[in-house]
Design a protein around this motif. Sequence first.
Motif, PDB file in Angstrom:
ATOM      1  N   HIS A   1       0.826  -1.203   0.000  1.00 33.02           N
ATOM      2  CA  HIS A   1       0.000   0.000   0.000  1.00 33.02           C
ATOM      3  C   HIS A   1       0.867   1.262   0.000  1.00 33.02           C
ATOM      4  CE1 HIS A   1      -3.541   2.389   0.374  1.00 33.02           C
ATOM      5  NE2 HIS A   1      -3.155   2.921   1.523  1.00 33.02           N
TER       6      HIS A   1
ATOM      7  N   LYS B   1      -6.423  -0.777  -6.779  1.00 32.02           N
ATOM      8  CA  LYS B   1      -7.541  -1.536  -7.368  1.00 32.02           C
ATOM      9  C   LYS B   1      -8.834  -1.446  -6.550  1.00 32.02           C
ATOM     10  CE  LYS B   1      -4.570  -2.989 -10.424  1.00 32.02           C
ATOM     11  NZ  LYS B   1      -4.519  -2.329 -11.753  1.00 32.02           N
ATOM     12  N   VAL B   2      -9.064  -0.307  -5.906  1.00 29.36           N
ATOM     13  CA  VAL B   2     -10.318  -0.082  -5.200  1.00 29.36           C
ATOM     14  C   VAL B   2     -11.361   0.396  -6.202  1.00 29.36           C
ATOM     15  CG1 VAL B   2     -11.481   1.305  -3.425  1.00 29.36           C
ATOM     16  CG2 VAL B   2      -9.179   0.437  -3.025  1.00 29.36           C
TER      17      VAL B   2
ATOM     18  N   VAL C   1      -8.983   1.398   1.225  1.00 33.62           N
ATOM     19  CA  VAL C   1      -8.646  -0.001   0.919  1.00 33.62           C
ATOM     20  C   VAL C   1      -9.227  -0.952   1.979  1.00 33.62           C
ATOM     21  CG1 VAL C   1      -6.568   0.592  -0.390  1.00 33.62           C
ATOM     22  CG2 VAL C   1      -6.373   0.144   2.062  1.00 33.62           C
TER      23      VAL C   1
ATOM     24  N   ALA D   1     -12.962  -1.186   1.291  1.00 30.28           N
ATOM     25  CA  ALA D   1     -13.156  -1.984   0.069  1.00 30.28           C
ATOM     26  C   ALA D   1     -13.015  -3.476   0.362  1.00 30.28           C
ATOM     27  CB  ALA D   1     -12.148  -1.551  -0.998  1.00 30.28           C
ATOM     28  N   ARG D   2     -12.003  -3.849   1.120  1.00 29.39           N
ATOM     29  CA  ARG D   2     -11.830  -5.259   1.492  1.00 29.39           C
ATOM     30  C   ARG D   2     -13.026  -5.757   2.306  1.00 29.39           C
ATOM     31  NH1 ARG D   2      -6.933  -8.157   1.702  1.00 29.39           N
ATOM     32  NH2 ARG D   2      -5.924  -7.903  -0.322  1.00 29.39           N
TER      33      ARG D   2
ATOM     34  N   GLU E   1     -14.329  -6.577  -1.886  1.00 29.13           N
ATOM     35  CA  GLU E   1     -13.532  -6.327  -3.094  1.00 29.13           C
ATOM     36  C   GLU E   1     -12.182  -7.052  -2.951  1.00 29.13           C
ATOM     37  OE1 GLU E   1     -13.323  -2.179  -4.136  1.00 29.13           O
ATOM     38  OE2 GLU E   1     -15.404  -1.802  -3.527  1.00 29.13           O
TER      39      GLU E   1
ATOM     40  N   VAL F   1      -8.425  -5.864  -4.279  1.00 32.98           N
ATOM     41  CA  VAL F   1      -7.663  -4.754  -3.686  1.00 32.98           C
ATOM     42  C   VAL F   1      -6.292  -5.233  -3.249  1.00 32.98           C
ATOM     43  CG1 VAL F   1      -7.586  -3.084  -1.813  1.00 32.98           C
ATOM     44  CG2 VAL F   1      -9.755  -3.561  -2.955  1.00 32.98           C
TER      45      VAL F   1
END
Length: 425
Positions: free
Chosen positions: A268, A301-302, A412, A415-416, A420, A423
């Motif tokens: 990250h 990749k979010v 992130v 999103a996880r 998703e 990510v």
Amino acid sequence: MPLRDLQLHWQIMIAIIGAILVGLAIDESTTLIGVRLLDVFSFIGTLFLNGLKMIIVPLVLSSIICGVASIGGSKDLGRLGGKTLGFYMLSSFLAIMIGLLFVNAFAPGVIDGQPAGDRLNLSSDSAVTAQLERVEGRGVSDITAVFLRMVPANIVQAAADGQMLGLICFGLLFGFFMTRISKGPSKTLMDFWQGVFETMMEITLFIMKFAPIGVFGLVAKTVTVTGFDAFKPLLIFFFTVFLALLTHAVITMAILLKTMGGINPLRHYRAMAPALLTAFSTASSSGTLPVTMECVEKNAKVSNKTSSFVLPLGATINMDGTALYECVAAMFIAQAYGLDLTLTTQFTIVLVALLTSVGVAGIPAASLVAITVILGVIGLPLEGIGMLLVTDRILDMMRTAVNVFSDSCCAVIIARNEGEDQVLA
């Protein structure tokens, strides 16, 4: 290039250098056309600080009401909004606690076992002494008074008396319930407070145009009286803030990424490198937002659905670095006055730093206004704020980078948690 065409931070830097040179070249008795220069510097500095005090109440109240109303009226203030706000409050709280830990450990306001107030040329007259005694006399039993001040009996009186804690809580309630009434009156109120907020921002920008002159007066006065003695505590203060910010960004946020999102922190950091460099160079969370969104969406990749909600909201209300700085600055000034702050007062600083980091973070000169609010709430004199401007620019760049990184971490992690799996995979 004329001085007025330079960016504000360069103007302030030139003013600081000029003030140091002038302060070293004269003494307390130096006069010009019969007027003592020290009195002139004091007048200029006080006038600038009074300008900052003047805008606090309408600026803080309008910014909080508008900010909360815009969030409360959003159709996304459900599951995604709850998770986002929860993370932002947690990360800001952790940042403040780290700042509190470092400022207590390094004690930048104490030099050679003595308060640095004399070195910083802070007032020690009877009125200030009485004010400080009231602060120092607070105990754990007074914690209930903190919560009572959050609900003032008379909001107008609270504003007149500078009881900002009650004003902030009123603004939070007003902004939230403003979105729960019928559409017509709600829109009218929103337009009114938005107009007040935008007007106060313009007034703030106008006052900040005089910041180089105000800083010159404040620094020249201090250097004239104390010479270079003032810079040792300021240097320790600078490194205290720097180490606290570094700890929060490298350790605290890494732990949150790993435990809450199952994300490799190093991946990250690499993904966010362009945004962090942009934030550091511009010292603007809002100005960095397009780069932050690009890094979060393309590198991490979010999804756009998550990033477009989480990141703009974070750029408005999530200010980990700013909250940490506010806490350290308030404690530094208290230490310089020789106060041994009780648990109650330190709790108050944490609480108000948390509230102001949400409420006033997106406005110009946010840190100055927020620190003024904190000092007013705990009862400390405001004159120490002028000295903070000496190191403020570089620290502003650092804390903005931390603010932006915290926003990206939230994106992130949320999103996880929203499923998703791509990510940072």
